[in-house]
Design a protein around this motif. Structure first.
Motif, mmCIF file in Angstrom:
data_model
loop_
_atom_site.group_PDB
_atom_site.id
_atom_site.type_symbol
_atom_site.label_atom_id
_atom_site.label_comp_id
_atom_site.label_asym_id
_atom_site.label_seq_id
_atom_site.Cartn_x
_atom_site.Cartn_y
_atom_site.Cartn_z
ATOM 1 N N ILE A 283 4.937 16.127 -0.330
ATOM 2 C CA ILE A 283 4.996 16.701 1.015
ATOM 3 C C ILE A 283 3.691 16.374 1.722
ATOM 4 N N THR A 284 3.798 15.568 2.753
ATOM 5 C CA THR A 284 2.640 15.200 3.560
ATOM 6 C C THR A 284 3.172 14.728 4.906
ATOM 7 N N GLY A 285 2.356 14.011 5.667
ATOM 8 C CA GLY A 285 2.769 13.605 7.005
ATOM 9 C C GLY A 285 2.606 12.121 7.247
ATOM 10 N N PRO A 286 2.868 11.679 8.468
ATOM 11 C CA PRO A 286 2.837 10.240 8.773
ATOM 12 C C PRO A 286 1.464 9.608 8.640
ATOM 13 N N TRP A 287 0.409 10.421 8.570
ATOM 14 C CA TRP A 287 -0.924 9.869 8.372
ATOM 15 C C TRP A 287 -1.043 9.171 7.016
ATOM 16 N N SER A 288 -0.095 9.436 6.103
ATOM 17 C CA SER A 288 -0.139 8.817 4.773
ATOM 18 C C SER A 288 0.709 7.551 4.675
ATOM 19 N N PHE A 289 1.419 7.199 5.730
ATOM 20 C CA PHE A 289 2.336 6.056 5.647
ATOM 21 C C PHE A 289 1.627 4.760 5.274
ATOM 22 N N SER A 290 0.456 4.514 5.840
ATOM 23 C CA SER A 290 -0.229 3.245 5.566
ATOM 24 C C SER A 290 -0.609 3.157 4.086
ATOM 25 N N LEU A 291 -1.048 4.278 3.495
ATOM 26 C CA LEU A 291 -1.365 4.293 2.073
ATOM 27 C C LEU A 291 -0.113 4.056 1.239
ATOM 28 N N PHE A 292 0.984 4.698 1.628
ATOM 29 C CA PHE A 292 2.231 4.551 0.872
ATOM 30 C C PHE A 292 2.819 3.149 1.026
ATOM 31 N N ASP A 293 2.675 2.562 2.201
ATOM 32 C CA ASP A 293 3.155 1.191 2.397
ATOM 33 C C ASP A 293 2.437 0.237 1.445
ATOM 34 N N ALA A 294 1.115 0.413 1.365
ATOM 35 C CA ALA A 294 0.335 -0.453 0.477
ATOM 36 C C ALA A 294 0.706 -0.201 -0.987
ATOM 37 N N GLY A 295 0.878 1.072 -1.338
ATOM 38 C CA GLY A 295 1.239 1.411 -2.711
ATOM 39 C C GLY A 295 2.611 0.893 -3.092
ATOM 40 N N ALA A 296 3.568 0.998 -2.179
ATOM 41 C CA ALA A 296 4.920 0.522 -2.448
ATOM 42 C C ALA A 296 4.928 -0.987 -2.665
ATOM 43 N N ALA A 297 4.139 -1.709 -1.865
ATOM 44 C CA ALA A 297 4.076 -3.161 -2.018
ATOM 45 C C ALA A 297 3.420 -3.546 -3.343
ATOM 46 N N GLU A 298 2.373 -2.809 -3.734
ATOM 47 C CA GLU A 298 1.646 -3.144 -4.960
ATOM 48 C C GLU A 298 2.429 -2.774 -6.212
ATOM 49 N N HIS A 299 3.124 -1.643 -6.173
ATOM 50 C CA HIS A 299 3.768 -1.138 -7.384
ATOM 51 C C HIS A 299 5.289 -1.338 -7.395
ATOM 52 N N GLY A 300 5.817 -1.953 -6.359
ATOM 53 C CA GLY A 300 7.215 -2.335 -6.369
ATOM 54 C C GLY A 300 8.208 -1.198 -6.251
ATOM 55 N N PHE A 301 8.025 -0.340 -5.276
ATOM 56 C CA PHE A 301 9.013 0.707 -5.037
ATOM 57 C C PHE A 301 9.245 0.872 -3.540
ATOM 58 N N ASP A 302 10.344 1.517 -3.204
ATOM 59 C CA ASP A 302 10.647 1.865 -1.814
ATOM 60 C C ASP A 302 10.557 3.371 -1.673
ATOM 61 N N TYR A 303 10.301 3.822 -0.444
ATOM 62 C CA TYR A 303 10.262 5.265 -0.213
ATOM 63 C C TYR A 303 10.954 5.624 1.091
ATOM 64 N N GLY A 304 11.409 6.847 1.157
ATOM 65 C CA GLY A 304 12.069 7.350 2.354
ATOM 66 C C GLY A 304 11.397 8.619 2.846
#
Length: 436
Positions: A283-304
């Motif tokens: 549970i967090t907000g859109p301020w974390s999207f850039s971190l999650f985008d980078a993490g998803a690309a590095e670790h091979g997952f998608d998020y919603g």
């Protein structure tokens, strides 16, 4: 939407207690040259010629650079020599810093802040009225946003972005664990998964969230039936509401799902762990999207991103909406140029620059929002927008509301007291501080 109007009304009521910039500032604004055909103020010659730069404060380099580049592109033909300088100042510190720097003559012409600090900025003389731009902005931005920064028919800040907490989920991991990437709608569903997935010895959790802030706890408390400031009166935050006792009991029970002391529910243990692909929900907000985008690309997952979980049989989970604003300093020696820049941030081009740089949701109206490239197809933004239907603008309340509320939820989460005792302590503390 439950409670939204009340919360916004409370904010407007408190803002209305502030001064409105003073006769001198209003008179100064009325003397600025307004180009009715262009729909903008005429920028002062020393700024237009590049003899002196317009000074702005941003919190992030990437946002400053994106907005300034977009502004320069928009006004290249009209003001080709104009120069803009920026300094990094945290939004939470900007009003206090401007009250000192502005009077000393070395403050910014425009700065970024939070909307719930505008009342103080008006009192300090560091939030000037927007003048003719008030009408322009009211046509582009919903009344829910403009009303909370308006005093006596004058807006004193420009809503730039809005935000809300949301439930963010790792679709790849959920598919592996449950056979479906459909996110949970209730805490009970999350609890069912946690019974199998949680492993405290490995610090593995189904859901991570900050448990030290009432801002983060409110969606759970509201789903359990408690509403903050139910009458829009800063004298009555609702800490003495019997519904809060049961809500806090439910909140304390969630410790079984995320058995971590409140002091350990930090950025590193929440957002960074999700970015590594180790956590199904956060549970967090859109301020974390850039971190999650980078993490998803590095670790091979998608998020919603979707609406916050509710309690089975309870109310929809409400959240506090936030709003970032651009403010023209009352000390600015270039009040026309400052207003042109602040207004630009809520224009089509300005909003597109903000979204492109941050992924945050511009505060402009829905029909204009849909015209920003990429935003209509951005499922992450859509999830926050969906939660915003149950969000309330945070009332402009005293700082001790947050301090008192934070202590209350920490006491319950960490087992320092039971719900009734924590609630009684919060009610007494708020009353004492409010009476000082």
């Amino acid at each position: 939407m439950r409670g939204r109007g009340v919360a916004a009304g409370a904010a407007a009521a408190v803002l209305g207690l502030a001064g409105c910039g003073g006769p001198a500032e209003e008179e100064r604004t009325s003397e600025l040259e307004w180009d009715a055909e262009a729909g903008q103020y005429v920028i002062e010659e020393d700024i237009a010629s590049g003899a002196v730069p317009l000074k702005v404060w941003f919190e992030e380099d990437y946002l400053a650079e994106a907005v300034i580049a977009a502004f320069e592109a928009e006004f290249q033909d009209e003001y080709p020599n104009m120069e803009i300088e920026y300094e990094l100042v945290a939004k939470n510190d900007a009003v206090e810093k401007m009250s000192l720097a502005g009077e000393a003559g070395n403050g910014a012409d425009v700065y970024m802040s939070f909307y719930d600090q505008v009342a103080r900025a008006i009192d300090d003389g560091t939030a000037a009225p927007m003048g003719e731009y008030t009408g322009v902005l009211q046509e582009r931005i919903s009344e829910a946003f403009t009303s909370v920064v308006t005093v006596e028919d004058q807006m004193h800040a420009v809503p730039v972005t809005t935000e809300s907490l949301a439930l963010i989920y790792n679709t790849t991991l959920l598919e592996e664990l449950t056979g479906s990437d459909r996110p949970a709608a209730t805490w009970e569903e999350i609890g069912s998964l946690a019974a199998d997935y949680n492993d405290p010895s490995a610090n593995r959790w189904t859901l991570r969230m900050s448990t030290a802030e009432i801002y983060r706890a409110y969606p759970i408390l509201s789903s359990a039936g408690w509403q903050v400031y139910p009458g829009g009166d800063v004298d009555a935050p609702g800490f003495d509401d019997p519904a809060l006792t049961d809500a806090l009991d439910y909140y304390a029970g969630l410790r079984e799902l995320y058995d971590v002391p409140s002091a350990d529910s930090t950025w590193e243990t929440i957002e960074e762990a999700f970015a590594k692909g180790e956590t199904p929900y956060v549970i967090t907000g859109p301020w974390s999207f850039s971190l999650f985008d980078a993490g998803a690309a590095e670790h091979g997952f998608d998020y919603g991103v979707t609406t916050l979980p509710g309690i089975e049989g309870g109310e929809p989970a409400g959240s506090f909406a936030g709003m970032h604003v651009a403010v023209v300093s009352g000390y600015s020696e270039h009040p026309a140029a400052a207003r042109v820049f602040a207004n630009f941030m809520a224009s089509d081009a300005g909003a597109a620059a903000v979204y492109g740089a941050t992924g945050q949701i511009p505060a402009i109206s829905g029909d204009l929002l849909s015209g920003i490239e990429g935003i209509a197809d951005d499922p992450h933004v859509a999830g926050v927008v969906a939660q915003s239907a149950n969000a309330e603008l945070i009332p402009q309340v005293p700082q001790y509301f947050w301090e008192t509320g934070n202590t209350m939820v920490i006491d319950v989460w960490d087992g320092l007291s039971d719900a009734a005792a924590a609630q009684e302590k919060a009610a007494a503390s708020y009353s004492e501080l409010h009476g000082l």
